[in-house]
Design a protein around this motif. Sequence first.
Motif, PDB file in Angstrom:
ATOM      1  N   GLN A  38      90.853  67.137  55.660  1.00  0.00           N
ATOM      2  CA  GLN A  38      92.107  66.985  56.411  1.00  0.00           C
ATOM      3  C   GLN A  38      92.247  65.574  56.963  1.00  0.00           C
ATOM      4  OE1 GLN A  38      94.627  69.395  56.610  1.00  0.00           O
ATOM      5  NE2 GLN A  38      95.665  67.500  57.222  1.00  0.00           N
ATOM      6  N   ASP A  42      95.229  62.957  55.959  1.00  0.00           N
ATOM      7  CA  ASP A  42      96.036  62.286  56.989  1.00  0.00           C
ATOM      8  C   ASP A  42      96.050  60.778  56.758  1.00  0.00           C
ATOM      9  OD1 ASP A  42      96.619  64.693  58.219  1.00  0.00           O
ATOM     10  OD2 ASP A  42      95.066  64.487  59.761  1.00  0.00           O
ATOM     11  N   LYS A  46      99.268  58.357  55.924  1.00  0.00           N
ATOM     12  CA  LYS A  46      99.529  57.199  56.789  1.00  0.00           C
ATOM     13  C   LYS A  46      99.530  55.906  55.982  1.00  0.00           C
ATOM     14  CE  LYS A  46      97.774  54.765  60.862  1.00  0.00           C
ATOM     15  NZ  LYS A  46      96.694  54.697  61.886  1.00  0.00           N
ATOM     16  N   LYS A 101     103.750  66.341  53.947  1.00  0.00           N
ATOM     17  CA  LYS A 101     103.663  65.202  54.864  1.00  0.00           C
ATOM     18  C   LYS A 101     104.655  64.097  54.502  1.00  0.00           C
ATOM     19  CE  LYS A 101      98.782  65.680  56.206  1.00  0.00           C
ATOM     20  NZ  LYS A 101      99.013  65.695  57.667  1.00  0.00           N
TER      21      LYS A 101
END
Length: 252
Positions: A38, A42, A46, A101
């Motif tokens: 995870q 992320d 980003k 995302k």
Amino acid sequence: RYVGIDLGGTNLKLGLVGTDGRVLMSHASPTEAVGGPQHVLDRMAKATVELCEKAGLRVADIAAVGVGSPGPVDTNRGRVVFAPNMPGWRNIPVSDVLRKKLRRPVRLENDANIAAYGEFRCGAAKKVRDMFLLTLGTGIGGGIVLDGRLFRGVSDTGAELGHVIIQHGGRVCGCGNRGCLEAYASATGVVARYRAESATLGGKTDFTCEEIFVAAAEGNSMAGRIVEETAEYLGVGITSLLHVLNPSMVVL
């Protein structure tokens, strides 16, 4: 424009790419794989946003995102089945997570397959129809193009060329088998072999692969022998593959 992400055990590498395959802008940062799947996902999201902003774009301006992951992947479901050099990476839904995302289409493929197809379409092998590629890094990946088509095998696990056995009953590989090419000639394998020899002589064991190669170039006899043996292991693996595939070109 598209964003390509190379998910490595050590680094994340991103490229903003045009439809002609030309890299318009790139970005790299540590993977931080010890943080778990995870955390890495992320960081991937980003980094994609930051790359787009650096180019004066929004993520919404990107047509799609392609991800190359080590280890076996399920391309139909967009999942990493198992990445042996990254803790906890088993059956991870990479495409679904990044799609949510980033709100862009995401396609997952084995990293070495992507590298092979990239060299076939835009790079060193663009003038041939049959080739195979070995990626040399934290592990060793492989990709095969036959008659212009990427070869994946019946369950997406074909072309795992780093796991060709070159030493029966040999060193334990990250995949769990023994004697794989990766266990001897990857950066991880080089470090493990050097550390084992250094430890038996009572020497230090805190080395990186780069430091070993630098030491070899500077005349360190043990490092030089390790590097020479690494080249020989690669030669053994490549020769075995040549006998099977008889390609026009091999790309490293």
